[in-house]
Enzyme design. Structure first.
Site, PDB file in Angstrom:
ATOM      1  N   CYS A 116       0.834  -1.205   0.000  1.00 26.62           N
ATOM      2  CA  CYS A 116       0.000   0.000   0.000  1.00 26.62           C
ATOM      3  C   CYS A 116       0.870   1.258   0.000  1.00 26.62           C
ATOM      4  O   CYS A 116       1.485   1.579  -1.009  1.00 26.62           O
ATOM      5  CB  CYS A 116      -0.988  -0.043   1.165  1.00 26.62           C
ATOM      6  SG  CYS A 116      -2.356   1.127   0.963  1.00 26.62           S
ATOM      7  N   HIS A 215      -3.590  -5.058   0.511  1.00 23.13           N
ATOM      8  CA  HIS A 215      -3.096  -5.497   1.820  1.00 23.13           C
ATOM      9  C   HIS A 215      -3.133  -7.027   1.910  1.00 23.13           C
ATOM     10  O   HIS A 215      -4.102  -7.603   2.409  1.00 23.13           O
ATOM     11  CB  HIS A 215      -3.940  -4.874   2.940  1.00 23.13           C
ATOM     12  CG  HIS A 215      -3.613  -3.447   3.200  1.00 23.13           C
ATOM     13  ND1 HIS A 215      -2.682  -3.049   4.137  1.00 23.13           N
ATOM     14  CD2 HIS A 215      -4.058  -2.311   2.608  1.00 23.13           C
ATOM     15  CE1 HIS A 215      -2.579  -1.729   4.125  1.00 23.13           C
ATOM     16  NE2 HIS A 215      -3.417  -1.254   3.209  1.00 23.13           N
ATOM     17  N   GLU A 217      -1.605  -8.940   3.896  1.00 21.91           N
ATOM     18  CA  GLU A 217      -1.567  -9.451   5.270  1.00 21.91           C
ATOM     19  C   GLU A 217      -2.964  -9.660   5.843  1.00 21.91           C
ATOM     20  O   GLU A 217      -3.151 -10.466   6.762  1.00 21.91           O
ATOM     21  CB  GLU A 217      -0.755  -8.501   6.158  1.00 21.91           C
ATOM     22  CG  GLU A 217      -1.442  -7.227   6.606  1.00 21.91           C
ATOM     23  CD  GLU A 217      -1.538  -6.153   5.541  1.00 21.91           C
ATOM     24  OE1 GLU A 217      -2.141  -5.099   5.823  1.00 21.91           O
ATOM     25  OE2 GLU A 217      -1.012  -6.346   4.427  1.00 21.91           O
TER      26      GLU A 217
END
Length: 240
Positions: A116, A215, A217
């Site tokens: 990001c 993202h 994660e």
């Protein structure tokens, strides 16, 4: 986890935070980042902004890979632009530190993954520029629905790219960005959403130097972190 598991640095926020009885400035990062690194076989090492950018080389020499994490907007002055009305809260200390880390990582051939804000900062470090408010370009807020929500965005990767080899040709990702990369010297565009927004870029050559606008994660996308940790192991094996 083996004792020689590679060390993966994760850059962090520095801001006001509350927990327990405390409400104070803190260095922090959502736990998902560290968990994703651990699941891929790496050891996460948090890297808060420091006031000594010249220390970046020493830090990088002790790491096997670097993740430049999400966070606040990059200071528009870094790429020669005036702030958009929706550009806010940039953090000069974090910009300084992470740009220094990227410079040191390039010099050391360290594997790097940008997430990001990390992708945007990598583009700026390379001399690129940003679109400061994506809704102005695409006419909708899907990439950043607001609050703590992530937008569900369909992404198509470039055939033959490193990214496609890690995550496949098409995938749905979680996005939370109101800015995007406009120009990216030294990097190849390797993923876009249906509205044309650039969602990933990678450097040419053998070094793992890849950035995504989403993202990974938040969904524990094993492919990206597994690729980074594998590159970290190879980097560590080459060191004297």
């Amino acid at each position: 986890m083996p004792a020689d598991a590679p060390l993966v640095g994760l850059t962090t926020y520095r801001q006001q935070a509350s927990w327990g009885v405390w409400d104070t400035r803190a260095d922090l990062l959502p736990t998902e980042y560290a968990v994703a690194v651990e699941l891929a076989g790496g050891v996460p090492v948090l890297l808060p902004p420091v006031a000594l950018p010249e220390a970046a080389g020493r830090v990088v020499s002790r790491l096997d890979a670097l993740v430049v994490s999400g966070g606040a907007d990059v200071d528009p002055a870094r790429y020669g632009a005036e702030p958009h009305p929706r550009t806010a809260a940039w953090q000069p200390d974090r910009d300084d530190w992470e740009l220094a880390l990227l410079g040191a990582a390039a010099g050391a051939g360290l594997p790097v993954l940008g997430i990001c804000r990390g992708m945007q900062l990598m583009a700026v470090h390379a001399g690129g520029t940003l679109h400061q408010h994506v809704p102005d370009l695409v006419g909708h807020d899907t990439h950043s629905p607001g609050g703590d929500a992530y937008g569900d965005v369909a992404v198509t990767t470039e055939p033959g790219s490193r990214l496609a080899g890690l995550v496949g040709r098409e995938l749905e990702v979680g996005c939370h960005h109101h800015q995007s990369v406009a120009s990216h010297p030294g990097f190849t565009a390797v993923a876009r959403s249906a509205d044309g927004t650039l969602e990933a870029m990678e450097a040419t050559g053998e070094r793992f130097c890849l950035a995504v606008q989403w993202h990974p994660e938040t969904r524990v996308e094993v492919g990206l972190m597994a690729g980074l940790v594998a590159a970290a192991r190879e980097h560590a094996a080459r060191q004297p």
